[in-house]
Design an enzyme around this catalytic site. Structure first.
Site, PDB file in Angstrom:
ATOM      1  N   ARG A  60      37.564 -44.856 -53.811  1.00  0.00           N
ATOM      2  CA  ARG A  60      36.785 -43.866 -54.570  1.00  0.00           C
ATOM      3  C   ARG A  60      35.898 -44.511 -55.634  1.00  0.00           C
ATOM      4  O   ARG A  60      34.910 -43.901 -56.055  1.00  0.00           O
ATOM      5  CB  ARG A  60      37.717 -42.851 -55.202  1.00  0.00           C
ATOM      6  N   ASP A  90      37.747 -26.360 -65.221  1.00  0.00           N
ATOM      7  CA  ASP A  90      38.278 -27.571 -64.585  1.00  0.00           C
ATOM      8  C   ASP A  90      37.948 -28.772 -65.458  1.00  0.00           C
ATOM      9  O   ASP A  90      36.989 -28.749 -66.237  1.00  0.00           O
ATOM     10  CB  ASP A  90      37.679 -27.758 -63.185  1.00  0.00           C
TER      11      ASP A  90
END
Ligand SMILES: C[S@@+](CC[C@H](N)C(=O)[O-])C[C@H]1O[C@@H](n2cnc3c(N)ncnc32)[C@H](O)[C@@H]1O
Length: 269
Positions: free
Chosen positions: A35, A140
């Protein structure tokens, strides 16, 4: 490209833990590598270990640190996930006094499917245009997720769990460059807002909610962090309001005034 070594993995794991409260276990090392690799290159650093240490020491602009956090969060979600909660929500919304706005918070809203599923159900039960007052707030940690959720644009195949009726009433089929995508209709988007909020830190100003979804996020935290998060979230829950953790996330051993009223449904005592 080099492999992430022990000291860099420790540095990134400590940084991510400090920011999000989530501990990256050794099993996540390959995932972290995959990632962050491209981000390292895009930031002009071909050595991932040097990249990670520089991020940890704050040698890159803040945006890079934000992107690192965005890449390391797990954002899996889908429309109408864990349908029992939506059945419970439908009953509560229908029984809510019509004179009072019905407010719902999706506390780890990821790319927004949970918040829009709630909105579709409330539009159905309470009305959309001239209907009763209701609103949905999504929050979030990840800025990328908040931006994506605010757009309300999804690949069509993500809508498998949305009924044909709801698709017809609340979603628009993309055409031309948007072929294969669906857009949540404008009237529904107007009832749903998204903003960043880190559950590990003091929350931004938020109203009191009738229902709070806090699903599939608590699994990442240890008991003290879980206790702190649920305690903080509950301050935004009306007395008698309900909190939905994911069905795999028990709140049983938390020392908080919450009463289990159904599987994965807790009422503010
Ligand atoms: C697996 S998704 C869950 C999405 C949705 N609630 C569901 O059940 O489908 C977990 C979300 O939690 C968010 N998250 C992780 N740590 C967080 C924190 N400290 N504060 C707020 N959100 C966080 C992640 O960014 C991610 O979008």
């Amino acid at each position: 490209m080099s492999h992430i070594d022990d000291s860099a993995f420790q540095a990134i794991s400590d940084l991510f833990h400090r920011i999000s409260g989530i501990r990256l276990t050794e099993a996540k090392r390959a995932l972290v590598q995959s990632r962050l690799q491209k981000l390292a290159l895009d930031s002009g650093e071909s050595d991932i270990n040097r990249f990670v240490h520089k991020v940890a020491r704050g040698e890159f602009p803040d945006e890079v640190r934000v992107q690192v956090v965005d890449r390391l969060t797990t954002n899996e979600t889908y429309f109408f996930r864990e349908p029992e909660h939506f059945e419970d929500l439908a009953r509560r919304a229908s029984a809510h006094p019509p004179s009072q706005e019905f407010k719902v918070w999706s506390g780890a809203s990821s790319s927004g499917e949970e918040a829009y599923s709630i909105a579709m159900l409330l539009a159905d039960k309470l009305g959309l245009n001239a209907g009763r007052g209701w609103s949905v707030q999504g929050t979030d940690l990840s800025t990328a997720m908040v931006e994506s959720a605010s757009r309300g644009l999804y690949p069509m195949e993500r809508a498998r769990k949305v009924s044909q009726d709801y698709l017809r009433r609340f979603c628009l089929r993309g055409e031309g460059p948007y072929e294969g995508q669906l857009l949540i209709c404008r009237e529904l988007r107007a009832r749903v807002s998204f903003q960043c909020a880190n559950l590990m830190q003091p929350l931004p100003p938020l109203p009191l909610f009738d229902v709070i979804f806090l699903r599939n996020v608590l699994i990442y935290f240890d008991l003290p962090a879980k206790q702190a998060i649920v305690g903080r979230v509950m301050e935004r829950l009306k007395p008698g309001g309900v909190l939905y953790p994911g069905h795999a996330e028990s709140l049983a051993n938390l020392n908080l005034p919450l009463k289990a009223v159904a599987p994965a449904v807790y009422q503010h005592a």
